[in-house]
Design an enzyme around this catalytic site. Structure first.
Site, PDB file in Angstrom:
ATOM      1  N   SER A 263      14.467  14.073  32.155  1.00 56.06           N
ATOM      2  CA  SER A 263      13.455  13.827  33.096  1.00 56.06           C
ATOM      3  C   SER A 263      12.774  12.378  32.722  1.00 56.06           C
ATOM      4  O   SER A 263      13.426  11.759  31.931  1.00 56.06           O
ATOM      5  CB  SER A 263      12.334  14.653  32.750  1.00 56.06           C
ATOM      6  N   LYS A 264      12.339  12.101  33.771  1.00 51.51           N
ATOM      7  CA  LYS A 264      11.528  10.577  33.566  1.00 51.51           C
ATOM      8  C   LYS A 264      10.734  10.592  32.414  1.00 51.51           C
ATOM      9  O   LYS A 264      10.843   9.439  31.832  1.00 51.51           O
ATOM     10  CB  LYS A 264      10.590  10.414  34.847  1.00 51.51           C
ATOM     11  N   ARG A 265      10.201  11.465  31.874  1.00 51.80           N
ATOM     12  CA  ARG A 265       9.140  11.484  30.841  1.00 51.80           C
ATOM     13  C   ARG A 265      10.215  11.287  29.596  1.00 51.80           C
ATOM     14  O   ARG A 265       9.876  10.567  28.541  1.00 51.80           O
ATOM     15  CB  ARG A 265       8.650  12.844  30.614  1.00 51.80           C
ATOM     16  N   THR A 288       7.954   2.212  37.410  1.00 49.45           N
ATOM     17  CA  THR A 288       9.165   3.153  36.659  1.00 49.45           C
ATOM     18  C   THR A 288      10.130   2.178  36.599  1.00 49.45           C
ATOM     19  O   THR A 288      10.965   2.062  37.798  1.00 49.45           O
ATOM     20  CB  THR A 288       9.414   4.492  36.950  1.00 49.45           C
TER      21      THR A 288
END
Length: 509
Positions: A263-265, A288
């Protein structure tokens, strides 16, 4: 496995809701490779039916990402095609008639439950889902009379249309990666097909558009497997089962530890991008970062993605696009998820930068320097510098760190690397070296090295003890390409000036 008996037409159908995850780009890539290998068409279709999640600028961002990767669609919202329009919001009128057809045929029904009523059900039943267990007790056309239903419709009462999933049945289909797949219909809820605003949900729109656009193969991530039974039923209920595309559910791209979907996280936490390009949230202004802005070459990015879940059965790792098209096959796509390895991703980029022609990366590096307000006056000199340092670059952004000393004199020296072993003998050596080099006419790396070592021997010094100080004199630290190559590029005057300045700094208390 089904045969490919009709023209291959594949599609990537993203929602314009934000940045493009590398898993999405891999889906594009596998679509693209399959289409090109089989002489087919690759279609881009924007699935923007959920207007509440629509983000301004996201569609253009998707188009830009695909262009950067060189994965340009044959048909799409930008270049059109015989099945236009390619935005679902512009195809709104197509969907209601099919939803109404499903109701007439007994495969779907009107549901008039309000959001408040559904919330009440969720509070009563924590695992509430709208389906065969409760649909006969809720406010829908299955338990209202025809007259009551028609009256509500005539009044314009807000409603949705839901699929009526059969009870005690099974949905079977063949997936080209996973083989035979089966779902118990008792575990499938009655998904909304048409929302109260008249827009279709993904479930209805994807089936209708795949049919109307003659899609032959549907590539998508395995997270869509739970939705497959609803889609299979719709193909059957609408009478289109003979035209249903072959299913290809791709393995997930996993976190580096293999524990769950990347994920982006995870990227934020571990310090690497998961988006193809920088994405700026239009509401928060948050940026991002993406692979492109980090200094990845698109060819390296595509090559890296191709090997996340696929291999050609050999040890080969570097593939041109032509090789990928030639060798790609669904049979070699893994069922298991692929761990994302950032170190490996960096290796791919390093390899591509090393083998790149200067002309191929020059403009991108110049843009990086422009952002740092560095003006290049001598293009020939710049080209030579880039050729000299590119093998030391993992990212294009590394150029300035690896080459800044070619454009400006070091502001600081790594004195800790030099001063502890500095001596009067070394001061005398470099002063003598300056005089010798001032008179030499052959300013070439081999000649400079020969003079350097011969003088060291004459002075009774080991060349190895002099190389590090010399490097620090020219670049400021313990890095950079061959030190005599650096001297040749800097030229006689700048090299001697740097030696003179550094000797003073090295001898100061």
């Amino acid at each position: 496995m089904p045969d490919i008996t009709k023209k291959v037409r594949v599609r990537f159908a993203p929602s314009p809701t934000g940045g493009l995850h590398l898993g999405g780009v891999r889906t594009v890539l596998f679509n693209y490779l399959f289409a090109r290998k089989h002489g087919g068409d690759f279609i881009l279709r924007i699935e923007d039916t959920d207007q509440s999640r629509y983000v301004e600028g996201a569609e253009q961002y998707i188009l830009d990402c695909l262009a950067w990767c060189g994965l340009n669609p044959d048909e799409g919202p930008e270049n059109g095609g015989p099945f236009a329009p390619y935005r679902q919001s512009e195809r709104k009128d197509n969907y209601r008639k099919y939803a109404e057809q499903l109701v007439r045929d007994g495969f779907a029904y009107y549901a008039f439950d309000t959001p408040a009523e559904l919330d009440e059900q969720r509070q009563k039943f924590p695992n509430f889902r709208y389906g065969h267990e409760n649909r006969d007790t809720l406010r829908n056309s299955l338990n209202l009379s025809q007259e009551e239903t028609q009256a509500l419709l005539d009044k314009g009462v807000a409603h949705v249309i839901r699929i009526k999933v059969p009870v005690d049945d099974a949905v079977h289909f063949y997936d080209m990666i996973r083989g035979d797949v089966s779902f118990d219909t008792n575990l499938v809820d009655d998904k909304v097909l048409l929302k109260a605003d008249g827009m279709p949900t993904y479930h209805l729109a994807v089936v209708v558009d795949d049919y109307l656009m003659k899609i032959s193969h549907a590539f998508r991530g395995e997270e869509w497997l739970p939705s497959a039974p609803v889609h299979i039923l719709l193909w059957e209920y609408l009478g289109w089962k003979a035209d249903m595309p072959h299913w290809v559910h791709l393995p997930l791209i996993l976190k580096p530890d293999g524990n769950g979907k990347l994920s982006k996280r995870d990227g934020d936490r571990l310090g690497f991008p998961v988006y193809a390009m920088n994405w700026k949230d239009p509401k928060s202004g948050e940026i991002t970062r993406g692979f492109r802005e980090m200094g990845y070459l698109p060819e390296a990015f595509v090559n890296m993605l191709a090997l996340l879940g696929w291999n050609d059965g050999t040890e080969q790792e570097i593939f041109s696009m032509e090789e990928l098209i030639e060798k790609f096959s669904i049979e070699r796509v893994s069922k298991a998820g692929a761990k994302f390895d950032f170190e490996k991703a960096k290796w791919f980029n390093h390899e591509y930068i090393k083998k790149s022609q200067v002309a191929g990366i020059k403009n991108q590096v110049l843009e990086i320097l422009k952002a740092k307000e560095i003006q290049i006056q001598d293009n020939e000199y710049f080209d030579k510098v880039l050729e000299t340092v590119k093998e030391r670059m993992t990212f294009l952004q590394d150029f300035w760190d690896q080459a800044s000393f070619f454009f400006e004199q070091p502001a600081f020296y790594d004195l800790n690397a030099v001063k502890p072993k500095w001596s009067i003998a070394k001061t005398e050596y470099f002063n003598e070296l300056i005089k010798t080099w001032e008179s030499t006419t052959a300013w070439e790396a081999l000649n400079l090295e020969t003079i350097f070592k011969a003088l060291a021997e004459e002075k009774g010094l080991k060349p190895g003890e002099l190389m590090l100080p010399f490097r620090v004199m020219l670049v400021g630290g313990k890095f950079g390409p061959g030190v005599f190559d650096i001297a040749v590029l800097l030229g006689k005057e700048k090299t001697i000036q740097r030696i003179q300045k550094a000797v003073i700094a090295f001898t100061e208390e």
